[in-house]
Design an enzyme around this catalytic site. Sequence first.
Site, PDB file in Angstrom:
ATOM      1  N   ASP A  94      -2.742  86.483 -15.228  1.00  0.00           N
ATOM      2  CA  ASP A  94      -1.892  86.390 -14.090  1.00  0.00           C
ATOM      3  C   ASP A  94      -2.061  84.971 -13.580  1.00  0.00           C
ATOM      4  O   ASP A  94      -2.841  84.644 -13.385  1.00  0.00           O
ATOM      5  CB  ASP A  94      -2.410  87.251 -13.033  1.00  0.00           C
ATOM      6  CG  ASP A  94      -1.404  87.875 -11.902  1.00  0.00           C
ATOM      7  OD1 ASP A  94      -0.284  87.764 -12.239  1.00  0.00           O
ATOM      8  OD2 ASP A  94      -1.811  88.742 -11.230  1.00  0.00           O
ATOM      9  N   GLU A 118       6.551  96.088  -7.676  1.00  0.00           N
ATOM     10  CA  GLU A 118       5.714  96.631  -6.809  1.00  0.00           C
ATOM     11  C   GLU A 118       6.119  96.950  -5.637  1.00  0.00           C
ATOM     12  O   GLU A 118       6.859  96.312  -4.912  1.00  0.00           O
ATOM     13  CB  GLU A 118       4.662  95.443  -6.571  1.00  0.00           C
ATOM     14  CG  GLU A 118       3.452  95.828  -5.647  1.00  0.00           C
ATOM     15  CD  GLU A 118       2.106  95.193  -5.844  1.00  0.00           C
ATOM     16  OE1 GLU A 118       2.177  94.176  -6.799  1.00  0.00           O
ATOM     17  OE2 GLU A 118       1.449  94.926  -5.080  1.00  0.00           O
TER      18      GLU A 118
HETATM   19  O1  KIV Z   1      -3.000  91.201  -9.578  1.00  0.00           O
HETATM   20  C1  KIV Z   1      -2.642  92.337  -9.904  1.00  0.00           C
HETATM   21  O2  KIV Z   1      -3.687  93.180  -9.979  1.00  0.00           O
HETATM   22  C2  KIV Z   1      -1.154  92.828  -9.928  1.00  0.00           C
HETATM   23  C3  KIV Z   1      -0.906  94.130 -10.143  1.00  0.00           C
HETATM   24  C4  KIV Z   1      -1.127  94.983  -8.863  1.00  0.00           C
HETATM   25  C5  KIV Z   1       0.386  94.234 -10.822  1.00  0.00           C
HETATM   26  O3  KIV Z   1      -0.448  91.697 -10.029  1.00  0.00           O
END
Ligand code: KIV
Length: 282
Positions: A84, A183
């Site tokens: 991420d 989301e």
């Molecule tokens: O950071 C995270 O865990 C996410 C999920 C909620 C999709 O972006």
Amino acid sequence: MRKTTILDLQQKKGRDEPITMLTAYDYSSALLVDGAEIDVILVGDSLGMVMLGLDSTVPVTMDEMLHHCRAVARGAQRALLVGDMPFMSYQADVAEAVRNAGRFLKEAGMDSVKLEGGQEMAPAVRAIVNAGVPVMGHIGLTPQSVSMLGGYKVQGKTAASAARLLQDALALQAAGCYAIVLEAVPEPVAALISQRLAIPTIGIGAGAGCDGQVLVYHDLLGLFDKFQPRFVKQYANLRQVIGAALASFRAEVLAGQFPAGEHTYPMDEAELAAFLAQHRDS
Ligand code: KIV
């Protein structure tokens, strides 16, 4: 055991076979999630809250993300790995976004990256994909923009905002995303977006019409109860299990019940006698 690929996810959508995705943040959680044959592991910036005790994902840094990604990569053999991109690692300028995305693959063993945002992120997505880094999009409730959104609220509840979400999803697909997280979006809106897209959608609080589902590891296992969104299903209450185990350890140590004989190392009797003879009076 074969590594899951982006093509596998695409084929699952084609066969109407649900895709599974979970977060993991370290070696041992990655081993468990990978062992459960989950298709995709997301090293989410949610680690800021569940691992680092922050109030939001906003302060999470690239260095923190890469550190956790490396640990997950050591534990996962099978799942497709998604790192991420943290807040302000891709928003300010496209070249910086490409460089930071590349670090997830080059330095941290990820297979792809995820970033938040809709049409406005299309130039960054296109540049990252052109550089050879697969990108998963994320629209709807985008936690990095919590201040702009006025809180953790459902998105796409009006006809106009639902239409914007659809346009965002189409723009991200056109820019080269291989999948999109939806989301906190009403179920019919997420279902329509999923039908309109050729690429898979992964829902969290977006209903059963998505091509896959994702949850946060700590939420699913009942390890974190600071926030409890409506969409979380707790499959276990590990806080209770762990709390009971920790209390038992304390009670047994205080009662002299731990360690017992089976937890200690024996010593050869002659060596022990010699040791005691030498040191008894000293
Ligand atoms: O950071 C995270 O865990 C996410 C999920 C909620 C999709 O972006």
